[in-house]
Scaffold this active site. Structure first.
Site, PDB file in Angstrom:
ATOM      1  N   LYS A 272       0.857  -1.193   0.000  1.00  0.00           N
ATOM      2  CA  LYS A 272       0.000   0.000   0.000  1.00  0.00           C
ATOM      3  C   LYS A 272       0.890   1.238   0.000  1.00  0.00           C
ATOM      4  O   LYS A 272       1.753   1.384   0.854  1.00  0.00           O
ATOM      5  CB  LYS A 272      -0.910  -0.002   1.228  1.00  0.00           C
ATOM      6  N   ASP A 277      -2.228  10.523   3.743  1.00  0.00           N
ATOM      7  CA  ASP A 277      -3.632  10.173   3.965  1.00  0.00           C
ATOM      8  C   ASP A 277      -4.288  11.194   4.889  1.00  0.00           C
ATOM      9  O   ASP A 277      -4.117  11.154   6.101  1.00  0.00           O
ATOM     10  CB  ASP A 277      -3.737   8.767   4.568  1.00  0.00           C
ATOM     11  N   LYS A 284      -9.347  13.234   8.929  1.00  0.00           N
ATOM     12  CA  LYS A 284      -8.726  12.908  10.209  1.00  0.00           C
ATOM     13  C   LYS A 284      -8.591  14.169  11.066  1.00  0.00           C
ATOM     14  O   LYS A 284      -8.652  15.292  10.561  1.00  0.00           O
ATOM     15  CB  LYS A 284      -7.329  12.305   9.980  1.00  0.00           C
ATOM     16  N   ASP A 295       1.818   6.316   5.581  1.00  0.00           N
ATOM     17  CA  ASP A 295       0.792   5.411   5.064  1.00  0.00           C
ATOM     18  C   ASP A 295       1.242   4.719   3.778  1.00  0.00           C
ATOM     19  O   ASP A 295       0.512   3.885   3.237  1.00  0.00           O
ATOM     20  CB  ASP A 295      -0.521   6.173   4.836  1.00  0.00           C
ATOM     21  N   ASP A 354     -11.935   7.356   4.837  1.00  0.00           N
ATOM     22  CA  ASP A 354     -10.661   7.096   5.516  1.00  0.00           C
ATOM     23  C   ASP A 354     -10.335   5.607   5.559  1.00  0.00           C
ATOM     24  O   ASP A 354      -9.305   5.214   6.083  1.00  0.00           O
ATOM     25  CB  ASP A 354     -10.690   7.680   6.934  1.00  0.00           C
ATOM     26  N   GLU A 356      -9.522   3.865   2.960  1.00  0.00           N
ATOM     27  CA  GLU A 356      -9.171   3.937   1.544  1.00  0.00           C
ATOM     28  C   GLU A 356      -8.200   2.853   1.100  1.00  0.00           C
ATOM     29  O   GLU A 356      -8.185   2.457  -0.065  1.00  0.00           O
ATOM     30  CB  GLU A 356      -8.593   5.324   1.221  1.00  0.00           C
ATOM     31  N   ARG A 358      -8.017  -0.322   1.593  1.00  0.00           N
ATOM     32  CA  ARG A 358      -8.650  -1.548   1.085  1.00  0.00           C
ATOM     33  C   ARG A 358      -9.216  -1.350  -0.317  1.00  0.00           C
ATOM     34  O   ARG A 358      -9.321  -2.304  -1.087  1.00  0.00           O
ATOM     35  CB  ARG A 358      -9.730  -2.013   2.058  1.00  0.00           C
TER      36      ARG A 358
END
Length: 501
Positions: A272, A277, A284, A295, A354, A356, A358
């Site tokens: 990933k 993010d 967030k 991330d 959030d 995201e 997946r």
């Protein structure tokens, strides 16, 4: 740093400092006996005066030893011999390097064979010693000014590992080579993870992948899939994540050809790579938001692994994928309530932007079907729920294949790069039910790590798959924030084990 094998510890060029382990039974190894005899029983007197106890976490640095005035000796307490294990062994190198860094020492020698660990050979000890030393010498000062950089220089240049058995020299040299390659790849991964998001975006990841192929032209090919290509492929879930950013999503595919046999199936590693993010519309809070540059740690890990694999020239066929994107807020961002059609054709209702990672991974998991893989492993900073469940010591493991899971658990035990397997019970899948789409992208507030993996498992049914949630282990938070490079040790060992099956 240069590493060497030595069979003579009294050569002048590496006599700055000797490092010994001593157990609480206070039995001196043969090398220490030589020092003790030559110093008129100096070490024995220290033991008699309780200056050396051999207790765990104890260390004693000796200066001005009689008849060895220019020599320093560092004793590291190992505790009880029967309880000494991999974890304690690794910690001793952190202790020793933290001491040595403060000294004016250019060369030192470790007596690794004196650190007795049940069922652990000299190769393992030296390989992991190199890795631990390099880890503890690591610093990320790329953006410090030159004046500040000089503050972090150390005098140490050469490290020797003493072996009394000449038959182990070749094994020792191999251990140094392997340990250094692994630590080099780990440094590459940590450097990449630590890069600021204004520099490290999807294009930057793609550039690094291309440079890797130029460095290893006979082993690596790279293909970059841009947003136009992804749109043609129907990777709508992946693309949705990056819609709010001016930095376009790019998927970098690094193909390592270590063996020519067509019957050798590919091992797929997916990282990933969300380079920042914000959470998107489900934004967030500002607390520790700077750490959301990490991330993309999964992609950095895969990139580091591809470097290690190439350095070691492993006879395997491995494909590493850096799934780059950036989750930002704008009028173009995807929204809660959107319904996306994934590359697989399954539809997903967005309840939280959030969640995201997946969405990126589900399309990549579908994409890799074309490679007819032997196994697929994704590495992702996927859920805060993983941190709640396992803290910062242990990586979450979820898998649809018991053999693959056990192989990863074995590698974890060998390296003490800790993982813990969580279940994918049928009951958890119901949390992803949607009344308007095939599934929702999040479940209820409970078991978030598991339901996230349940979501991914719907897209990985055609091969053996494992998911490593590194949200709690990929970086350290706070004032001393920075990448850890985990779980590179585990995954490297997993790949090495493939060669010896």
């Amino acid at each position: 740093m240069r590493y060497h094998i030595s069979t003579n510890f009294f050569k002048k060029k590496y006599s700055d400092c000797l490092v010994f382990g001593i157990f609480d039974d206070l039995q001196l190894c043969e090398s220490v006996k030589v020092i003790d005899s030559g110093s008129d029983g100096y070490v024995s007197r220290l033991i008699k005066d309780n200056e050396i106890s051999g207790q765990i976490n104890e260390s004693l640095l000796l200066h001005s030893i009689p008849n060895f005035q220019k020599l320093k000796i560092l004793f590291l307490g190992c505790g009880k011999k029967e309880r000494f294990n991999i974890n304690l062994y690794q910690k001793l190198f952190k202790t020793s390097i933290n001491i040595i860094k403060k000294l004016s020492v250019k060369a030192l020698i470790y007596f690794v064979t004196d650190f007795h660990i049940k069922n652990i050979n000299t190769y393992w000890k030296i390989r992991h010693a190199v890795s631990e030393i390099q880890d503890n010498l690591y610093s990320f000062k790329n953006f410090k000014t030159s004046n500040n950089k000089n503050k972090f220089k150390i005098s140490l240049e050469d490290i020797y590992f003493y072996l009394s058995d000449h038959d182990e020299i070749n094994s020792g040299n191999n251990a140094i080579q392997h340990g250094y390659a692994i630590s080099k790849g780990k440094k590459i991964a940590r450097d990449l993870s630590n890069m600021p998001p204004n520099i490290c975006n999807s294009s930057y990841l793609a550039d690094q992948a291309m440079k890797l192929s130029q460095y290893y032209p006979d082993l690596i090919d790279v293909e970059i899939i841009n947003d136009i290509d992804m749109n043609k492929l129907g990777m709508n879930a992946y693309l949705s994540v990056g819609k709010g950013s001016k930095n376009k999503s790019l998927m970098s595919i690094i193909k390592y050809h270590g063996i020519s046999f067509s019957q050798c199936k590919n091992i797929i590693l997916i990282g990933k790579g969300v380079t920042f993010d914000s959470g998107g519309i489900s934004i967030k809070t500002s607390r520790d938001l700077d750490e959301m540059k990490f991330d993309m740690s999964g992609a950095a890990i895969v990139f580091g692994l591809m470097s290690i694999i190439s350095d070691l020239k492993l006879p395997l066929n491995i494909i590493g994928i850096l799934a780059g994107s950036e989750n930002m807020v704008s009028s173009m961002s995807f929204r809660p309530g959107d319904i996306l059609t994934t590359m697989s054709g399954k539809t997903v209702e967005i309840l939280n932007t959030d969640a995201e990672g997946r969405l990126i991974l589900c399309d990549v998991l579908t994409y890799v079907e074309r490679f007819s893989p032997e196994v697929v492993i994704d590495i992702a900073t996927l859920t805060g729920a993983c941190v709640v469940a396992l803290g910062h010591h242990t990586t979450g493991l979820l898998s649809n294949n018991d053999i693959l899971a056990k192989d990863l658990q074995k590698a974890s035990k060998q390296t003490r790069d800790l993982i813990w397997r969580m279940p994918l019970f049928e009951e958890y899948y119901k949390d992803l039910d949607s009344n308007v789409a095939d599934m929702a992208n999040v479940g209820t507030n409970s078991a978030g790590m598991i339901t996230a993996a349940c979501f991914l498992s719907k897209f990985s049914q055609k091969y053996a798959w494992a998911h490593l949630d590194v949200a709690g282990t990929a970086w350290i938070s706070g004032k001393n924030k920075g990448s850890t490079g985990r779980p590179i040790n585990l995954l490297t060992q997993f790949l090495l084990n493939k060669l010896y099956k």
